[in-house]
Design a protein around this motif. Structure first.
Motif, PDB file in Angstrom:
ATOM      1  N   HIS A 137       0.752  -1.057  -0.162  1.00  0.00           N
ATOM      2  CA  HIS A 137      -0.065   0.076   0.150  1.00  0.00           C
ATOM      3  C   HIS A 137       0.919   1.208   0.030  1.00  0.00           C
ATOM      4  CE1 HIS A 137      -2.924   3.114   1.710  1.00  0.00           C
ATOM      5  NE2 HIS A 137      -3.750   2.393   0.805  1.00  0.00           N
ATOM      6  N   TYR A 138       2.001   1.212   0.983  1.00  0.00           N
ATOM      7  CA  TYR A 138       2.734   2.342   0.861  1.00  0.00           C
ATOM      8  C   TYR A 138       3.501   2.740  -0.438  1.00  0.00           C
ATOM      9  CZ  TYR A 138       6.789   5.190   2.218  1.00  0.00           C
ATOM     10  OH  TYR A 138       7.911   6.063   2.410  1.00  0.00           O
ATOM     11  N   GLY A 139       4.056   1.623  -0.930  1.00  0.00           N
ATOM     12  CA  GLY A 139       4.600   1.880  -2.349  1.00  0.00           C
ATOM     13  C   GLY A 139       3.832   2.267  -3.364  1.00  0.00           C
ATOM     14  N   VAL A 140       2.768   1.715  -3.538  1.00  0.00           N
ATOM     15  CA  VAL A 140       1.571   1.949  -4.443  1.00  0.00           C
ATOM     16  C   VAL A 140       1.409   3.334  -4.634  1.00  0.00           C
ATOM     17  CG1 VAL A 140      -0.547   1.589  -5.376  1.00  0.00           C
ATOM     18  CG2 VAL A 140       0.890  -0.530  -5.137  1.00  0.00           C
ATOM     19  N   HIS A 141       0.932   3.686  -3.269  1.00  0.00           N
ATOM     20  CA  HIS A 141       0.506   5.042  -3.181  1.00  0.00           C
ATOM     21  C   HIS A 141       1.658   6.237  -3.165  1.00  0.00           C
ATOM     22  CE1 HIS A 141      -3.713   4.636  -2.520  1.00  0.00           C
ATOM     23  NE2 HIS A 141      -3.635   3.400  -2.215  1.00  0.00           N
ATOM     24  N   VAL A 142       2.780   6.072  -2.908  1.00  0.00           N
ATOM     25  CA  VAL A 142       3.894   6.783  -2.862  1.00  0.00           C
ATOM     26  C   VAL A 142       4.055   7.279  -4.318  1.00  0.00           C
ATOM     27  CG1 VAL A 142       6.443   7.139  -2.604  1.00  0.00           C
ATOM     28  CG2 VAL A 142       5.230   6.527  -0.772  1.00  0.00           C
ATOM     29  N   VAL A 143       4.036   6.082  -5.072  1.00  0.00           N
ATOM     30  CA  VAL A 143       4.446   6.090  -6.744  1.00  0.00           C
ATOM     31  C   VAL A 143       3.375   6.851  -7.390  1.00  0.00           C
ATOM     32  CG1 VAL A 143       4.618   4.893  -8.812  1.00  0.00           C
ATOM     33  CG2 VAL A 143       5.869   3.971  -6.842  1.00  0.00           C
ATOM     34  N   ARG A 144       2.175   6.494  -7.078  1.00  0.00           N
ATOM     35  CA  ARG A 144       0.982   7.443  -7.534  1.00  0.00           C
ATOM     36  C   ARG A 144       0.846   8.856  -7.107  1.00  0.00           C
ATOM     37  NH1 ARG A 144      -4.614   5.033  -6.315  1.00  0.00           N
ATOM     38  NH2 ARG A 144      -5.181   6.440  -7.832  1.00  0.00           N
ATOM     39  N   GLN A 145       1.484   9.151  -5.906  1.00  0.00           N
ATOM     40  CA  GLN A 145       1.616  10.508  -5.470  1.00  0.00           C
ATOM     41  C   GLN A 145       2.799  11.151  -6.258  1.00  0.00           C
ATOM     42  OE1 GLN A 145       1.957  10.909  -1.272  1.00  0.00           O
ATOM     43  NE2 GLN A 145       1.706  12.994  -1.223  1.00  0.00           N
ATOM     44  N   MET A 146       3.608  10.440  -6.521  1.00  0.00           N
ATOM     45  CA  MET A 146       5.042  10.894  -7.144  1.00  0.00           C
ATOM     46  C   MET A 146       4.587  11.403  -8.688  1.00  0.00           C
ATOM     47  SD  MET A 146       7.941  11.447  -5.442  1.00  0.00           S
ATOM     48  CE  MET A 146       9.338  10.923  -6.857  1.00  0.00           C
ATOM     49  N   CYS A 147       3.880  10.473  -9.189  1.00  0.00           N
ATOM     50  CA  CYS A 147       3.271  10.404 -10.593  1.00  0.00           C
ATOM     51  C   CYS A 147       2.128  11.865 -10.672  1.00  0.00           C
ATOM     52  CB  CYS A 147       2.392   9.241 -11.148  1.00  0.00           C
ATOM     53  SG  CYS A 147       3.667   7.915 -11.476  1.00  0.00           S
ATOM     54  N   GLU A 148       1.352  11.960  -9.821  1.00  0.00           N
ATOM     55  CA  GLU A 148       0.644  12.900  -9.861  1.00  0.00           C
ATOM     56  C   GLU A 148       1.045  14.430  -9.696  1.00  0.00           C
ATOM     57  OE1 GLU A 148      -2.136  13.969  -6.153  1.00  0.00           O
ATOM     58  OE2 GLU A 148      -3.362  13.032  -7.249  1.00  0.00           O
ATOM     59  N   HIS A 149       2.140  14.400  -8.750  1.00  0.00           N
ATOM     60  CA  HIS A 149       3.003  15.606  -8.747  1.00  0.00           C
ATOM     61  C   HIS A 149       3.548  16.245  -9.826  1.00  0.00           C
ATOM     62  CE1 HIS A 149       4.821  18.817  -6.067  1.00  0.00           C
ATOM     63  NE2 HIS A 149       5.937  18.289  -6.771  1.00  0.00           N
ATOM     64  N   PHE A 150       4.392  15.228 -10.366  1.00  0.00           N
ATOM     65  CA  PHE A 150       5.240  15.419 -11.601  1.00  0.00           C
ATOM     66  C   PHE A 150       4.463  15.240 -12.935  1.00  0.00           C
ATOM     67  CE2 PHE A 150       8.149  14.562  -8.335  1.00  0.00           C
ATOM     68  CZ  PHE A 150       9.225  15.678  -8.512  1.00  0.00           C
ATOM     69  N   HIS A 151       3.232  14.983 -12.947  1.00  0.00           N
ATOM     70  CA  HIS A 151       2.449  14.813 -14.197  1.00  0.00           C
ATOM     71  C   HIS A 151       3.090  13.975 -15.230  1.00  0.00           C
ATOM     72  CE1 HIS A 151       0.080  18.415 -12.608  1.00  0.00           C
ATOM     73  NE2 HIS A 151       1.245  18.794 -12.484  1.00  0.00           N
ATOM     74  N   ILE A 152       3.361  12.759 -14.539  1.00  0.00           N
ATOM     75  CA  ILE A 152       4.010  11.455 -15.424  1.00  0.00           C
ATOM     76  C   ILE A 152       3.183  10.170 -15.120  1.00  0.00           C
ATOM     77  CG2 ILE A 152       6.270  12.777 -15.586  1.00  0.00           C
ATOM     78  CD1 ILE A 152       7.026  10.772 -13.152  1.00  0.00           C
ATOM     79  N   MET A 153       3.442   9.372 -16.121  1.00  0.00           N
ATOM     80  CA  MET A 153       3.038   7.876 -15.993  1.00  0.00           C
ATOM     81  C   MET A 153       4.301   7.013 -15.311  1.00  0.00           C
ATOM     82  SD  MET A 153      -0.298   8.148 -16.500  1.00  0.00           S
ATOM     83  CE  MET A 153      -0.660   6.467 -16.796  1.00  0.00           C
ATOM     84  N   CYS A 154       3.953   6.063 -14.496  1.00  0.00           N
ATOM     85  CA  CYS A 154       4.923   5.178 -14.110  1.00  0.00           C
ATOM     86  C   CYS A 154       5.340   4.223 -14.963  1.00  0.00           C
ATOM     87  CB  CYS A 154       4.504   4.557 -12.871  1.00  0.00           C
ATOM     88  SG  CYS A 154       5.851   3.506 -11.999  1.00  0.00           S
ATOM     89  N   PHE A 155       4.562   3.643 -15.893  1.00  0.00           N
ATOM     90  CA  PHE A 155       4.725   2.752 -16.598  1.00  0.00           C
ATOM     91  C   PHE A 155       5.078   3.194 -18.287  1.00  0.00           C
ATOM     92  CE2 PHE A 155       3.515   0.241 -12.749  1.00  0.00           C
ATOM     93  CZ  PHE A 155       4.977  -0.396 -12.435  1.00  0.00           C
TER      94      PHE A 155
END
Length: 388
Positions: free
Chosen positions: A363-381
Motif C-alpha cells: 500500500h505504501y509503495g503503490v501510493h507513494v508512486v501514484r503521489q509522485m506521478c500525480e505531482h510530476f504529471h507523469i506515468m510510472c509505466f
C-alpha cells in the motif's frame, strides 16, 4: 481512486530539487557489467519505460522466491540427513530456471537507468522506484540462496542464517544511511560480485545438482559455513568500513549534510529496534519459530525492513528529516508480547503479522508512486505522456 498522501509537501518539494549523485569504482562493474549493459540496452525498444524494466526485474527475483517456496518451503530439500531425506530434492531444471531469473533480474536492474537516460526520462521517481524495490529484493535473494545448501548437513542452521540475513540487510541499509549523510550513493564493490557469484552457484547447481556443494574445506568447515564466512567478510571487511569511512570523510571535508550526532544517528534507531524485537522473538519463541518456520519468519523480517528502508530512501532523496520510528514497530512489539503470553498463538501471530506487513508495504509503495506521478504529471509505466 483517492491517493493516500504518504509524502508531505516538504518532501515533494525536496524531490523537485533532487539531483542524482553516485560513485561506482568497482572494477567488475566498470570493465565488465557496464559495457555489457550498454550493449544490452540498445536492444530494448525506446518505447519501453525504464520502470517497466525495473518492475519486471523485481518479478524475476520474486519468481525465484515463489518457485523455491513451492519446492523447498522447509529448506530441507537439499539435505540428506533426517528429516531431509523425507523431502524430494529440487529438480536441476528448477535451478537452471533460477539462474535465468537471477541473470535477468540483475541485467534489468543494470539497464533501467541507462534506458532512462537513453529516452530522456530520468527523474527522482525512477530512482525511488528502483531502490524501493531493491529494499525488498535484498531479503528475497539470500532466502533463495539458502535452498542451495539446505539447513542440515554441510550447511548452517536457520538461526545462523537469520543473522546472515540481518548482515545483508544491514549492509544495504547502511549504504542508504551513508547517502543520507553524504548526499552521494557509493555503490559497494560487493554488489555486482555477489550477483555474479549467485548466478554461477545457481548454474553449477542446475548442471551438477545440489550435492556438488556437499563438501568440507578443512578442519571440518563445510561449504555452507564457507559461504557464511564469505558473506560476513564481504560486509565487515569491505562494505561497512567503507561506508563509515565515507561518512567520516564527508564530515572531515565538510561536503555532507553536517548533521549533529543525534540527527545523524536518528535513522539507525528503527532498524536497531526492529532487530532487537525480532531477535527477542527468536530466542524466546515457545515453539522455536526460527526452526519451525524459518521461511515465513525471515519473510516477515525482510518485509518490515523493506518498509523501514524505503522511508529512509524517501527522506534521503527529498533532503528531509528521517522519521524516528516506523509504525510497524507497534504490531511487531505486540506480536512478541502475544507470543510470550499465549504461546499457542505463535504461528497464527506470525501469519497475521506477515500479512499485515505485506499489505502495508505494498500500500505504501503503490501510493507513494501514484503521489509522485500525480505531482510530476507523469506515468510510472509509460513514456508517451511524459511530455504532457
Amino acid at each position: 481512486m483517492t491517493v493516500q498522501r504518504y509524502l508531505t509537501p516538504e518532501q515533494l518539494v525536496g524531490f523537485e530539487n533532487y539531483k542524482y549523485s553516485a560513485q561506482d569504482t568497482s572494477p567488475l562493474s566498470y570493465y565488465v557489467m557496464h559495457p555489457f549493459w550498454n550493449a544490452v540496452v540498445k536492444i530494448c525498444p525506446r518505447w519501453v519505460a525504464p520502470n517497466v524494466l525495473t518492475f519486471v526485474g523485481f518479478l524475476f527475483t520474486v519468481g525465484n522466491f515463489v518457485i523455491l517456496s513451492i519446492y523447498d518451503y522447509t529448506y530441507y530439500a537439499s539435505s540428506d540427513a533426517p528429516p531431509g531425506n523425507e523431502y524430494p530434492p529440487i529438480p536441476n531444471a528448477v535451478w537452471l530456471a533460477c539462474a535465468f531469473n537471477h541473470f535477468m533480474a540483475h541485467t534489468l536492474d543494470g539497464i533501467d537507468g541507462k534506458q532512462a537516460r537513453r529516452t530522456g526520462t530520468s527523474g527522482p521517481l525512477g530512482e525511488l522506484f528502483d531502490h524501493g524495490l531493491d529494499s525488498w529484493t535484498t531479503s528475497f535473494i539470500p532466502m533463495c540462496l539458502l535452498s542451495v545448501f539446505g539447513r542440515a548437513d554441510y550447511s548452517i542452521s536457520p538461526l545462523r542464517f537469520y543473522f546472515v540475513l540481518w548482515n545483508v540487510l544491514t549492509c544495504f541499509y547502511t549504504t542508504h544511511w551513508e547517502k543520507y549523510l553524504t548526499k552521494i550513493l557509493f555503490l559497494p564493490w560487493g554488489f555486482d560480485i555477489s550477483q555474479v557469484l549467485i548466478f554461477i552457484i545457481y548454474l553449477v547447481t542446475g548442471i551438477w545438482g545440489q550435492h556438488i556443494w556437499k563438501f568440507e574445506i578443512f578442519w571440518g568447515i563445510s561449504s555452507g559455513s564457507m559461504f557464511e564466512c564469505m558473506m560476513y567478510t564481504g560486509s565487515l571487511v569491505t562494505s561497512l568500513p567503507m561506508s563509515f569511512y565515507n561518512v567520516y570523510k564527508s564530515y572531515r571535508d565538510k561536503t555532507g549534510k553536517m548533521l549533529g550526532v543525534w540527527e545523524a544517528s536518528r535513522p539507525l534507531v528503527c532498524p536497531i529496534l526492529c532487530f532487537i524485537l525480532c531477535t527477542i522473538w527468536v530466542f524466546q519463541s515457545p515453539s522455536d519459530i526460527i526452526n519451525r518456520d524459518p521461511r515465513m519468519f525471515m519473510y516477515m523480517v525482510g518485509t518490515i525492513f523493506a518498509n523501514i528502508n524505503c522511508r529512509l530512501i524517501v527522506s534521503q532523496m527529498s533532503s528531509t528529516r528521517c522519521e524516528l520510528l516506523n509504525w510497524l514497530m507497534a504490531p511487531l512489539a505486540l506480536a512478541v508480547a502475544v507470543v510470550w503470553i499465549i504461546p499457542s498463538l505463535e504461528m497464527a501471530t506470525l501469519l497475521v503479522l506477515s500479512s499485515l506487513a505485506s499489505a502495508a508495504h505494498i500500500h505504501y509503495g503503490v501510493h507513494v508512486v501514484r503521489q509522485m506521478c500525480e505531482h510530476f504529471h507523469i506515468m510510472c509505466f509509460s513514456i508517451k505522456d511524459r511530455a504532457d
